[in-house]
Scaffold this active site. Sequence first.
Site, PDB file in Angstrom:
ATOM      1  N   GLY A  94      65.263 140.608  36.175  1.00  0.00           N
ATOM      2  CA  GLY A  94      64.053 140.057  35.598  1.00  0.00           C
ATOM      3  C   GLY A  94      63.294 141.132  34.867  1.00  0.00           C
ATOM      4  N   GLY A  95      62.120 140.783  34.370  1.00  0.00           N
ATOM      5  CA  GLY A  95      61.344 141.751  33.620  1.00  0.00           C
ATOM      6  C   GLY A  95      60.860 142.905  34.469  1.00  0.00           C
ATOM      7  CE  LYS A 143      61.900 141.360  43.588  1.00  0.00           C
ATOM      8  NZ  LYS A 143      61.096 140.183  44.003  1.00  0.00           N
ATOM      9  CG  ASP A 188      56.429 130.678  41.819  1.00  0.00           C
ATOM     10  OD1 ASP A 188      56.257 129.567  41.272  1.00  0.00           O
ATOM     11  OD2 ASP A 188      57.144 131.563  41.331  1.00  0.00           O
ATOM     12  CB  VAL A 220      68.098 141.109  42.863  1.00  0.00           C
ATOM     13  CG1 VAL A 220      68.551 140.869  44.304  1.00  0.00           C
ATOM     14  CG2 VAL A 220      66.612 140.822  42.737  1.00  0.00           C
TER      15      VAL A 220
END
Length: 523
Positions: A87-88, A107, A203, A92
């Site tokens: 991701g940004g 991570k 989330d 991972v």
Amino acid sequence: MSDPSARHERITAVFLEACRLAGDERAAYLARECGDDDDLRREVEEMLALDDPESTGGEESFAPALDDAPHPERIGPYRVLDVIGEGGMGVVYRARQANPDRIVALKVIRPGRDSRPLVQRFVREAQLLGRLEHPGVTRIYEAGTAETDRGPRPFFAMEYVDGRSLSNHVAAKRLGVRERLELLAKICDAVHHAHEAGVVHRDLKPANILVTERGRPKILDFGVARGTGVGHGRATMMTEAGQVIGTVPYMSPEQIAGAADPDVRTDVYSLGVIGYELLAERLPLDVRNLPIAEAAAWITDREPLALGSIDPRLRGDVETVIAKALEKDPARRYASAGELGADVDRHLRDEPILARPTSVAYQVLKYARRNRALVSAALAVLIASVAATTVSLRSAATARRAAAEAETEADKARAINDFLVMMLDGADPFAASGEGGPDVTLGQLLETAADRVDSAFPDQPEVEVDARLTIGNTFKGLARYDDARAQLEAALAVAERLSGEEAARVSLKVRRLLAVLRSYEGD
């Protein structure tokens, strides 16, 4: 930009447009829109970093790395095997730990993304995960900072979950309604454990829930979670008050409004969205492609279709449970994920649920608030009708020569009243017939009336004609022209069986309405 509200709108607008772009297009857009405003670019890039999906296993595909450097062979005591997701903000890895010998999900913050706010957020996620010990939540094994050839890299090692995302698992296994509800109950239990440990996820969505081959759901990604309780108030919030975080279609009304302190009930709402989507295979409110202001208005004001109107198997308890989880007002929702899960379990055990369908009075109040113009017009017609009936009855009472007419009108009024009571019984959530439900629509009431009018007035053809005209006109107002025509033509057939001047008058009235209907249809 001195106005904080305008500043927030600007950041949100740039962020939402950037979400639709990738790679060089996104970089060019940010350079063009942000210009020399370094603070704007930093805030947007941090929001983009949080928005990028990250996982500890499964079938998701992620954006390519933002740098071309090869991935490290080792990070601290862990030997990197391959990349699970990028991701940004971070990467991972699937990695092997030597002691004890096991596969973990590792991570790591990617180089160049270790700004102080992101590192704090990263560390906080590890701390919150450390509070949780539940089979439905990915466990954290270790957190720390490892020295690499590109400098120190914060990391934490988690349980590796070999599974599919919730949506993919349900589709691949072709699960039935009961099995989907069993999954939802397990997810509620895991979320309730997090809440009891003082963690609000904020989330929850199918992409953040993996399901193992044995059917055990695992909740991931506590990157925007927050702590609750004494000592875990504002200091542990992931974002400033007023900033919208999370995934819009799964946000509660208070969350998308930027509430400063959303509690566990915001997760309950997200669970309601997940449950609705699991069962109906569609979002309750599909706001994925709407601007955030319009999406917020939908989530705050619009009601989703009742589950039972999508799938008749979901009428009754299931529909009621999900509707309670999706209440707009947090005070009307389940107070905890545990309560929601317990009611799902009660339904699965064929026990009475604690939630009750909203009353007809409450439904009418909500409908009136959403449709003020329509309800005002209907009330005006009702008041006029009552006034006309009152005048008619008073005149009949004072004029002996009108006694017979008054008695006839009274008989009509009683017949109409009985018919209305019978029709509204269809809207009673507790009716033994099982019709209606906790979210009866005007169309459903009209369908009930249309089904029952055939046998409601066996000896009162004039009353039957009036009832059919009312039903037909209301169907016309809803643009259900075929249903309207069926009622008007049936009214005409009854009118033609009448005798004398009354027959001609009523027949002419019905034909005029049929002509109006034809014009509505463009004929």
